[in-house]
Design a protein around this motif. Structure first.
Motif, short mmCIF file in Angstrom:
data_model
loop_
_atom_site.label_atom_id
_atom_site.label_comp_id
_atom_site.label_asym_id
_atom_site.label_seq_id
_atom_site.Cartn_x
_atom_site.Cartn_y
_atom_site.Cartn_z
N GLY A 69 123.50 9.94 23.93
CA GLY A 69 122.44 8.95 23.89
C GLY A 69 122.96 7.59 23.45
N GLY A 70 122.09 6.59 23.57
CA GLY A 70 122.49 5.24 23.17
C GLY A 70 121.58 4.22 23.81
N TRP A 71 122.03 2.98 23.73
CA TRP A 71 121.27 1.87 24.30
C TRP A 71 121.82 1.54 25.68
N VAL A 72 120.92 1.29 26.63
CA VAL A 72 121.32 0.92 27.98
C VAL A 72 120.28 -0.03 28.56
N GLN A 73 120.73 -0.93 29.41
CA GLN A 73 119.81 -1.86 30.05
C GLN A 73 119.06 -1.18 31.19
N PRO A 74 117.88 -1.71 31.52
CA PRO A 74 117.16 -1.15 32.68
C PRO A 74 118.02 -1.16 33.91
N GLY A 75 117.95 -0.06 34.67
CA GLY A 75 118.79 0.10 35.85
C GLY A 75 120.11 0.77 35.56
N GLY A 76 120.44 0.93 34.30
CA GLY A 76 121.71 1.54 33.93
C GLY A 76 121.69 3.05 33.97
N SER A 77 122.81 3.64 33.57
CA SER A 77 122.98 5.10 33.62
C SER A 77 123.51 5.62 32.29
N LEU A 78 123.18 6.86 32.01
CA LEU A 78 123.73 7.59 30.87
C LEU A 78 123.86 9.05 31.27
N ARG A 79 124.83 9.75 30.66
CA ARG A 79 124.92 11.19 30.83
C ARG A 79 124.80 11.84 29.47
N LEU A 80 123.78 12.67 29.33
CA LEU A 80 123.60 13.45 28.10
C LEU A 80 124.31 14.79 28.23
N SER A 81 124.81 15.27 27.10
CA SER A 81 125.43 16.59 27.05
C SER A 81 124.76 17.42 25.97
N CYS A 82 124.78 18.72 26.15
CA CYS A 82 124.24 19.65 25.16
C CYS A 82 125.22 20.81 25.06
N GLU A 83 125.90 20.87 23.92
CA GLU A 83 126.89 21.93 23.71
C GLU A 83 126.22 23.11 23.04
N ALA A 84 126.35 24.27 23.66
CA ALA A 84 125.69 25.47 23.17
C ALA A 84 126.68 26.40 22.48
N SER A 85 126.22 27.04 21.42
CA SER A 85 127.04 28.03 20.74
C SER A 85 126.14 29.07 20.11
N GLY A 86 126.72 30.24 19.81
CA GLY A 86 125.96 31.28 19.12
C GLY A 86 125.17 32.21 20.03
N PHE A 87 125.25 31.99 21.34
CA PHE A 87 124.60 32.90 22.27
C PHE A 87 125.38 32.87 23.58
N THR A 88 125.11 33.82 24.45
CA THR A 88 125.80 33.89 25.73
C THR A 88 125.15 32.91 26.69
N PHE A 89 125.78 31.75 26.80
CA PHE A 89 125.20 30.63 27.56
C PHE A 89 124.85 31.02 28.99
N THR A 90 125.71 31.80 29.63
CA THR A 90 125.52 32.14 31.04
C THR A 90 124.32 33.04 31.28
N THR A 91 123.72 33.56 30.22
CA THR A 91 122.59 34.47 30.35
C THR A 91 121.26 33.74 30.44
#
Lengths: 119, 107
Positions: free
Chosen positions: A7-29
């Motif tokens: 996350g962060g600050w971006v101007q209108p028309g811009g782009s961002l990529r959010l990530s979510c790192e998972a742990s403690g469970f079988t992600f593929t399930t």
């Protein structure tokens, strides 16, 4: 555990990529989801992806601008956000689903990452 | 899209009071209804799923009921830690939609 970043600050028309790192469970399930929160609108579902990545859903408000994906080898969920608008300003949460197919039962949630779209 | 309407939008109650929040769907959703608790700066928490099933670890003072279009979340005896905003959410049809929230405060 789910840990969002990107996350962060971006101007209108811009782009961002959010990530979510998972742990403690079988992600593929499990399917995974993105939900956002603003003081004005409350909670708003954004997008969902099945455990294999074969099935995705989007809210009309983000369709064509946002793209959800996942890397099951790295246990990471992504949200690519393009052509951002002021109304996309929100805290973005990732949330685990209850099974591999999308059930839209969100539990648990990460701590969220703030996206601010402003000139 | 299924519209979810909660009432009231806010309420003030005393410690130990019974608190009831209602949620109405614009069309029948069976029991595909979930309730969440949200405290600012924290991760939302699932309280109830399938309209009446208590999520593991959630105190038994929370309960849910209803089916079709009308649903209720009840807190049997309000505790200080229950001050939060509560949301209903339908999981019957995409797009998955939330109610506008009910803010619960202590009187």
């Amino acid at each position: 555990q789910l840990l969002e970043s990107g996350g962060g600050w971006v101007q209108p028309g811009g782009s961002l990529r959010l990530s979510c790192e998972a742990s403690g469970f079988t992600f593929t399930t499990y399917a995974m989801n993105w939900v956002r929160q603003t003081p004005e609108k409350g909670l708003e579902w954004v997008s969902s992806i099945s455990n294999s990545g074969a099935t995705t859903f989007y809210a009309d408000s983000v369709k064509g601008r946002f793209s959800i994906s996942r890397d099951n080898s790295k246990n990471i969920l992504y949200l690519q956000m393009n052509n951002l608008r002021a109304e996309d300003t929100a805290i973005y949460y990732c949330a685990k689903d209850s099974r591999g197919g999308i059930t839209a039962r969100f539990d648990p949630w990460g701590q969220g990452t703030l996206v601010t779209v402003s000139s | 899209d299924v519209q979810m309407t909660q009432s009231p939008s806010s309420l003030s109650a005393s410690l130990g009071d019974r608190v009831t929040i209602t949620c109405r769907a614009s069309q029948s959703i069976g029991t595909f209804l979930n309730w969440y608790q949200y405290k600012s700066g924290k991760a939302p928490k699932l309280l109830i799923y399938a309209a009446s099933t208590l999520q593991g670890g959630v105190p038994s003072r929370f309960s849910g009921s209803g089916s079709g279009t009308d649903f209720t979340l009840t807190i049997s005896t309000l505790q200080p830690e229950d001050c939060a905003t509560y949301y209903c959410q339908q999981s019957a049809n995409a797009p998955w939609t939330f109610g506008q929230g009910t803010k619960v405060e202590l009187k």
